[in-house]
Write an enzyme that holds these catalytic residues in place. Structure first.
Site, PDB file in Angstrom:
ATOM      1  N   TYR A  16       0.841  -1.194   0.000  1.00  0.00           N
ATOM      2  CA  TYR A  16       0.000   0.000   0.000  1.00  0.00           C
ATOM      3  C   TYR A  16       0.876   1.244   0.000  1.00  0.00           C
ATOM      4  CZ  TYR A  16      -3.903   3.023   0.899  1.00  0.00           C
ATOM      5  OH  TYR A  16      -4.848   4.003   0.774  1.00  0.00           O
ATOM      6  N   HIS A  67     -11.560   7.058   6.495  1.00  0.00           N
ATOM      7  CA  HIS A  67     -10.574   6.017   6.263  1.00  0.00           C
ATOM      8  C   HIS A  67     -10.393   5.082   7.460  1.00  0.00           C
ATOM      9  CE1 HIS A  67      -8.932   8.541   2.857  1.00  0.00           C
ATOM     10  NE2 HIS A  67      -9.084   7.348   2.328  1.00  0.00           N
ATOM     11  N   ARG A 100      -3.866   8.661  -8.867  1.00  0.00           N
ATOM     12  CA  ARG A 100      -3.238   7.444  -8.353  1.00  0.00           C
ATOM     13  C   ARG A 100      -4.153   6.278  -8.696  1.00  0.00           C
ATOM     14  NH1 ARG A 100      -5.433   5.611  -3.121  1.00  0.00           N
ATOM     15  NH2 ARG A 100      -3.590   4.304  -2.907  1.00  0.00           N
ATOM     16  N   ASN A 111      -5.824   2.482  -7.348  1.00  0.00           N
ATOM     17  CA  ASN A 111      -6.074   1.564  -6.255  1.00  0.00           C
ATOM     18  C   ASN A 111      -6.715   0.326  -6.881  1.00  0.00           C
ATOM     19  OD1 ASN A 111      -6.130   0.574  -3.688  1.00  0.00           O
ATOM     20  ND2 ASN A 111      -7.806   1.888  -2.977  1.00  0.00           N
ATOM     21  N   LYS A 153      -9.150  -6.617   1.253  1.00  0.00           N
ATOM     22  CA  LYS A 153      -9.641  -6.542  -0.116  1.00  0.00           C
ATOM     23  C   LYS A 153     -10.670  -7.648  -0.409  1.00  0.00           C
ATOM     24  CE  LYS A 153      -5.622  -4.000  -1.810  1.00  0.00           C
ATOM     25  NZ  LYS A 153      -6.221  -2.761  -2.323  1.00  0.00           N
TER      26      LYS A 153
END
Lengths: 328, 172, 357
Positions: free
Chosen positions: C37, C193, C223, C225, C317
């Site tokens: 990450y 978050h 970015r 993810n 995930k």
């Protein structure tokens, strides 16, 4: 992640402009207006934003931040008002003496470190002297949004009351002016008392005024989050000193009348920046080693960081001592 | 000052430290079966209201906040559910959450929102628990919404229906 | 029109599919054979021609069907689109940004005609031709944010900036990776978050916040993810998790290549000029394992990344239970050869899969 990561540029994006008007307002303050060189509209901005004006002063680059004071709804031009500072490092003097209508200059995209809280039930603006400039744009925006606001504006004399007439004429009842030479002062405690819940206060002016507003509001039970201020610290002259830049493997000299950031840039090393006034945090630089004393002048680092010498904001802060090594 | 149940004790302590405070205070109290009312009345606050439930008190809370001026101090004490809901009202009225003082007293039960049916289940003391509205088995996610004044409950057996672990008491 | 829009669904019969063009431009997120990450920000100023990074708001063959799916989600649950009252100005900022970008970047698909505040917007793929007054909500069928994000792929979070903090005060969220706008609206950056593991220890969010607060007008950032989704399901919301969670158990060694999808989010960040808010579009790209395996480099690399991912990340995930089956499948496409650096498939230079006997 993608094939060609792009490096962050130093400073905000730049715009080429032409000086479209130079309007002396009084003995000390002159308004400068800019239009885009390519004839298109300038980028939209939010009230409270500033732009950094790049000046080419006999081969020396000066970069000074100024609040954009024109109406955010009118992007045909930007206006700034510059107060001449005869004791300063020369940026304002350059603007007053050298900049003429038709000159080509470079300014940055607007950056806002002093924005309106749009949730506020009411906005109270407190200005001292040239600190009026961001409020000119804020008032235009509030008028358009139909929001409640009032201005308390302290000036030295009637003759130096920049934009006083215009403001009083356009917004009777909302604009309150106080003249130092007539011993008038903002009755801050009274004006803070009885404001509806959800009121926000904004102050722009000398440091003493900003501290006074924060302290008085806090004592009256106002939450810190409802009191906003903007103060650009100007880099102050100081004793020359020497710095080693480790990453670039260079030793540079910082002159009496230049900032550490300017000296770094002069040596050809790119350093990030936005406000050049110790407020935005972009130029924060790690200290590798030092033997001496820092003169911290920023509003970004906390007290611990100031005390332990781990970081410096090169846009406004200086150093006195034997040696200083930076991670740049 | 808004309190329920054992939150009354926090107000009594505060008043003992600073008796002058009461001359400017408005206390809104929901007893929830406790008997602190007389003790609070004896503090002689400027205003006092006892409500049978938070729902019954909320209109008064909103009215007070709507009329209030900057400088108002809000003090919430008692159960998480009471503090969370009253904090939300104060935030809506324009007080940043960081400026609202809270003091947890009494039950550790949590107020939960089922993310699936949006129903609120009050006074949850176990994890997992059963949603009082849609009946799904929910686990307690460590995710709190100030706006809803609730933690998030998420279906625990979606990938393996019926496989629900033994409920554990919260905070044990 | 230059783009041939697919007729496809993201639910029920799952007829979603990627053309060869879409596979080739899929934003494969792993630039090396392992993953950790990281914030990984870069400037969002175009990218290679034809890539998903090229335009400010990428439009691809899934556009029309994604917008249809969004309308279905909203009909079912209108709370997926919310805007706190002070965010209307930011909504207009977003509308302007998307209309200007799309009409400039895809002039054959979108047109914007401005005469002062009288605007005419033509969206050919969706058959829209509307005239309205900019900054006047009464002239649009929805609020400005909802209006324009019903016509733009990806989720949109509109973040207010106050007190050196970002606040999730508006959003259009119908293709999310297991988070709820209705629950999170009004939260600050750290609060929304809170459920992400490890991040607090890494101090990563503090740095990310500092970066985002300083994103300036004219200098957007981006970015990537990623996560995993069984079936090409866009609406993996917590609201409906009790309905879709079970689909994770339908994987078999026979169907995994077609059913298991790598889900990549292209996250971009733009400063909005009038409101000084920040918009955070999260664009979701899906690609089945079997389609990814047509790129030998991606096959080798995906196997190594999934194999070596720390357990807590695989849990977060949501594919820890299916990881063994994934590895059985993916290992067939990893012959142990080294891979070139970077995310691109390098189809011309990377060797084909060496078949083991």
């Amino acid at each position: 992640m993608s094939a060609a990561p792009q490096k962050a540029k130093a400073g905000a994006e730049k715009i080429d402009v032409t000086v479209s008007a130079v309007v002396p307002l009084n003995e000390l303050v002159t308004r400068f207006e800019f239009k885009a060189k390519d004839g298109r509209d300038l980028p939209t901005f939010s009230a409270g934003a500033h732009t950094v004006v790049q000046m080419n002063d006999q081969g020396r680059t000066r970069l000074n931040p100024y609040s954009i004071m024109s109406d955010p709804a009118d992007t045909s031009h930007y206006a700034i008002s510059v107060r001449r500072d005869d004791e300063g490092r020369g940026g304002s003097l350059f603007m007053h003496r050298n900049v003429k209508v038709g000159d080509e200059m470079t300014i940055t995209f607007p950056v806002n470190l002093f924005s309106l809280d749009l949730r506020a039930r009411k906005q109270v603006f407190i200005a001292g002297g040239i600190g009026i400039t961001p409020f000119m744009a804020m008032i235009a925006q509030m008028e358009r949004l139909g929001g409640q606001w009032e201005l308390h504006y302290s000036v030295r004399t009637e003759a130096l009351g920049t934009y006083v007439q215009e403001l009083s004429y356009k917004h009777p009842g909302k604009v309150h002016v106080y003249y130092d030479d007539q011993s008038q002062a903002i009755a801050l405690e009274d004006l803070l008392d009885g404001q509806p819940l959800g009121t926000n206060v904004y102050v722009c002016g000398p440091k003493g005024m900003i501290d006074w507003v924060h302290a008085t509001a806090s004592a009256a039970g106002w939450p810190d989050a409802n009191v906003h201020s903007e103060e650009f610290t100007k880099p102050q002259p100081g004793k020359p000193f020497q710095v080693r830049l480790c990453k670039s493997d260079k030793v540079i000299d910082v002159g009496e009348h230049e900032s550490l950031l300017e000296a770094i840039e002069r040596s050809g090393v790119e350093a990030p920046f936005l406000c050049r006034g110790g407020a935005c945090g972009q130029c924060e630089t790690d200290v590798v080693s030092f033997d001496g004393d820092f003169i911290h002048r920023d509003h970004w680092l906390d007290d611990d960081q100031h005390a332990n010498g781990s970081k410096i904001m090169p846009c406004v802060s200086r150093f006195v001592g034997k040696s200083l090594e930076l991670d740049r | 000052m808004i309190a329920d149940a054992e939150g009354a004790e926090a107000i009594l302590e505060l008043a003992a430290q600073d008796p002058d405070l009461m001359t400017k205070s408005h206390i809104i109290f929901i007893p929830k079966g406790t008997n602190y009312t007389q003790a609070l009345r004896d503090l002689k606050p400027a205003q006092f209201y006892e409500g049978p439930s938070y729902e019954a008190a909320v209109q008064r809370i909103r009215h007070v906040l709507a009329e209030a001026k900057m400088g108002l101090q809000v003090y919430l004490t008692g159960t998480e559910g009471l503090m969370g809901q009253a904090q939300n009202e104060a935030m809506q009225a324009g007080i940043p959450h960081s400026a609202i003082q809270t003091e947890h007293r009494g039950s550790v039960a949590r107020r939960m929102q089922c993310v699936h049916c949006k129903g609120i289940t009050e006074d949850v003391i176990t994890d997992p628990f059963v949603c009082s509205h849609c009946g799904l088995n929910l686990f307690v996610r460590d995710h709190y919404s100030r706006r809803l004044a609730a933690y998030q409950g998420v279906c625990i057996d979606a990938e393996d229906p019926g496989n629900v672990p033994e409920p554990q008491e919260l905070y044990t | 029109m230059t783009i041939q829009f697919n007729e496809e669904t993201f639910r029920d019969d799952y007829s979603f599919h990627n053309s060869d063009w879409a596979i080739k431009r899929f934003p494969f997120p792993f630039h090396e054979d392992s993953y950790m990450y990281a914030v990984n920000m870069e400037q969002h100023r175009g990218g290679p021609e034809g890539s998903v990074y090229e335009k400010r708001f990428d439009v691809d063959e899934h556009y029309v069907s994604e917008m249809r799916d969004r309308a279905m989600v909203l009909a079912d649950d209108p709370l997926r689109c919310q805007s706190l009252p002070h965010m209307t100005l930011a909504g207009w900022d977003l509308l302007e940004l998307i209309m200007v970008s799309k009409s400039e970047d895809y002039p054959d698909l979108f047109e914007l005609h401005r005469n002062g505040n009288q605007w005419r917007w033509v969206n050919k793929p969706l058959g829209i031709d509307d005239t309205f007054t900019f900054l006047d909500e009464t002239t649009l069928p929805y609020g400005p944010m909802e209006y324009i994000t019903r016509q733009a792929q990806g989720d949109f979070c509109v973040l207010d900036q106050r007190d050196d903090m970002l606040w999730m005060d508006a959003g259009m969220v119908t293709t999310q990776a297991d988070w709820s706008l209705d629950f999170d609206i009004g939260m600050n950056f750290f609060e929304w978050h809170a459920p992400v593991p490890l991040a607090h220890e890494m101090g990563i969010f503090k740095r990310a916040l500092k970066f985002l607060l300083n994103i300036q007008q004219g200098a957007p950032a981006r970015r990537l993810n990623w996560t995993m989704t069984v079936n090409p399901l866009l609406d993996t919301s917590p609201e409906n998790y009790h309905k879709w969670g079970i689909q994770k158990t339908t994987l078999t060694p026979e169907n995994i290549g077609a059913k298991q999808h790598l889900r990549v989010e292209l996250q971009t960040f733009f400063r909005l000029p009038r409101s000084n808010a920040l918009v955070f579009p999260i664009r979701c790209y899906l690609c089945s394992f079997q389609d990814l395996m047509t790129m030998p480099k991606w096959g080798r690399r995906l196997h190594r990344v999934v194999r070596d991912l720390p357990e807590e990340l695989a849990t977060y995930k949501g594919f820890i239970d299916n990881r063994p089956m994934m590895l059985d499948y993916l290992s067939q496409f990893d012959d142990g050869l080294p891979t070139s650096r970077g995310v691109w498939p390098d189809l011309d230079t990377e060797p084909a899969l060496k078949k083991s006997s």
